[in-house]
Scaffold this active site. Structure first.
Site, PDB file in Angstrom:
ATOM      1  N   GLU A  15      18.773  67.415   3.278  1.00 14.58           N
ATOM      2  CA  GLU A  15      18.320  66.173   3.894  1.00 14.58           C
ATOM      3  C   GLU A  15      17.025  66.417   4.677  1.00 14.58           C
ATOM      4  OE1 GLU A  15      19.657  63.439   3.069  1.00 14.58           O
ATOM      5  OE2 GLU A  15      21.775  63.247   3.590  1.00 14.58           O
ATOM      6  N   ASP A  56      25.467  71.019  -5.673  1.00 14.36           N
ATOM      7  CA  ASP A  56      26.145  70.717  -4.408  1.00 14.36           C
ATOM      8  C   ASP A  56      27.548  70.172  -4.638  1.00 14.36           C
ATOM      9  OD1 ASP A  56      25.311  68.308  -5.499  1.00 14.36           O
ATOM     10  OD2 ASP A  56      23.914  67.831  -3.894  1.00 14.36           O
ATOM     11  N   HIS A  77      15.702  63.555  -0.313  1.00 18.87           N
ATOM     12  CA  HIS A  77      16.539  64.770  -0.391  1.00 18.87           C
ATOM     13  C   HIS A  77      16.615  65.314  -1.812  1.00 18.87           C
ATOM     14  CE1 HIS A  77      20.370  62.109  -0.808  1.00 18.87           C
ATOM     15  NE2 HIS A  77      20.229  62.750  -1.946  1.00 18.87           N
ATOM     16  N   ASN A 118      15.691  59.106   0.369  1.00 12.50           N
ATOM     17  CA  ASN A 118      15.042  59.617   1.589  1.00 12.50           C
ATOM     18  C   ASN A 118      14.340  60.952   1.333  1.00 12.50           C
ATOM     19  OD1 ASN A 118      17.163  61.366   1.334  1.00 12.50           O
ATOM     20  ND2 ASN A 118      18.030  61.045   3.371  1.00 12.50           N
TER      21      ASN A 118
HETATM   22  C1  GLP Z   1      23.189  62.712  -4.299  1.00 11.90           C
HETATM   23  C2  GLP Z   1      23.110  64.133  -4.854  1.00 11.90           C
HETATM   24  C3  GLP Z   1      21.720  64.451  -5.302  1.00 11.90           C
HETATM   25  C4  GLP Z   1      21.177  63.321  -6.161  1.00 11.90           C
HETATM   26  C5  GLP Z   1      21.061  62.079  -5.342  1.00 11.90           C
HETATM   27  C6  GLP Z   1      20.451  60.900  -6.076  1.00 11.90           C
HETATM   28  O1  GLP Z   1      22.924  62.660  -2.970  1.00 11.90           O
HETATM   29  N1  GLP Z   1      23.545  65.111  -3.911  1.00 11.90           N
HETATM   30  O2  GLP Z   1      21.730  65.693  -6.001  1.00 11.90           O
HETATM   31  O3  GLP Z   1      19.952  63.671  -6.709  1.00 11.90           O
HETATM   32  O4  GLP Z   1      22.347  61.741  -4.916  1.00 11.90           O
HETATM   33  O5  GLP Z   1      21.434  60.166  -6.724  1.00 11.90           O
HETATM   34  P1  GLP Z   1      21.187  59.036  -7.789  1.00 11.90           P
HETATM   35  O6  GLP Z   1      20.787  59.704  -9.041  1.00 11.90           O
HETATM   36  O7  GLP Z   1      22.531  58.375  -7.922  1.00 11.90           O
HETATM   37  O8  GLP Z   1      20.151  58.120  -7.248  1.00 11.90           O
END
Ligand code: GLP
Length: 269
Positions: A144, A68, A139, A137
């Site tokens: 989402e 993304d 995702h 959440n």
């Molecule tokens: C973002 C990314 C996700 C990722 C998530 C969790 O929203 N788009 O791909 O998995 O954050 O992030 P973290 O690893 O910092 O908890």
């Protein structure tokens, strides 16, 4: 089937995840890989750079697709996922820029960019191995809660909770409200998936996603439909899910003794 590997701490988790990707690439040097951003995979990228420096892996033939990217940030903006990849991985390894893909952050036509990105994944032969983080959440990528499961790459609106989690306030800037993300169908089309989860804050959502009912309110619960899912966790994140291994809700999460056993079952040497 889902294989669960529990590592004792973040460093062990990062090392093990890097080792899995190294093995995948050694087995198939021209693998098409899906790559995540976020704080969780930072240690894995460090370990991958070290593995490259030790001459243990050759990344030059892979094709990479990031999951993304925000819409509305310049590519060079330090918070863009493109800048993250450059700073944490690309600048250290020899991979032709033509083989690394990430959605454009300032596309003239975002819908057209989504079609172009999805087509590029298919033209590369489809994803062989995709690494995912998990949002608090539920995702995955920027899919989402509420996202239909038949989505391909699309424009996603970020939820308030994701924006709060991303903690843009420290930058004294406004967080983008939209992103382009691989869809749930795109992610599930990957031949193998590896979900990386770290820290006690993710224990509840991990258990909800993999041992709870499936539904669009929890995008990561779609992973229960995947036949080849490797879940790599540190002990604190895996705490609740470990209580529910071996067949919950018709879906089997199998706790393994380590990566050797899980890789063999997933056909990775
Ligand atoms: C973002 C990314 C996700 C990722 C998530 C969790 O929203 N788009 O791909 O998995 O954050 O992030 P973290 O690893 O910092 O908890």
């Amino acid at each position: 089937m889902t294989k669960l590997v529990v590592l004792s701490n973040y460093d062990e988790l990062s090392r093990a995840c890097a080792q899995v990707l190294v093995r995948v690439i050694r087995q198939r040097p021209c693998s098409v890989v899906g790559l995540p951003t976020g704080t969780t995979p930072l240690g894995m990228y460090r370990e991958l750079v070290d593995a490259h420096r030790r001459g243990e892996v050759d990344f030059s033939k892979i094709t990479a697709f990031n999951l993304d990217e925000y819409i509305g940030l310049r590519t060079a903006h330090p918070a863009s996922f493109s800048a993250y990849m450059e700073a944490n991985f690309w600048k250290y390894i020899p991979l032709d820029p033509a083989r690394r893909h990430i959605p454009a952050s300032m596309p003239v036509d975002p819908i057209e960019e989504c079609v172009r990105y999805e087509t590029a994944i298919q033209d590369a032969g489809g994803l062989d191995f995709t690494i995912l983080g998990l949002g608090t959440n539920g995702h995955i990528g920027f899919n989402e809660p509420g996202t239909p499961w038949d989505t391909t790459t699309h424009v996603a609106a970020l939820t308030k909770s994701t924006i709060a989690y991303l903690d843009w306030e420290v930058r004294e800037e406004t967080c983008p409200t939209q992103a382009i993300t691989m869809g749930i169908r795109t992610i599930l089309s990957s031949r193998v998936l590896m979900l990386i989860v770290n820290g006690p804050d993710k224990a509840y959502i991990l258990e909800r996603a993999l041992a709870g009912p499936t539904g669009i309110d929890c995008p990561a619960s779609s992973l229960q439909l995947h036949p080849c899912l490797l879940v790599m966790v540190d002990r604190s994140a895996g705490r609740k899910l470990m209580e529910k291994t071996e067949g919950v809700g018709g879906h089997r999460v199998v706790l393994t003794s380590g990566i050797e056993e899980s890789l063999a079952d997933l056909g990775i040497q």
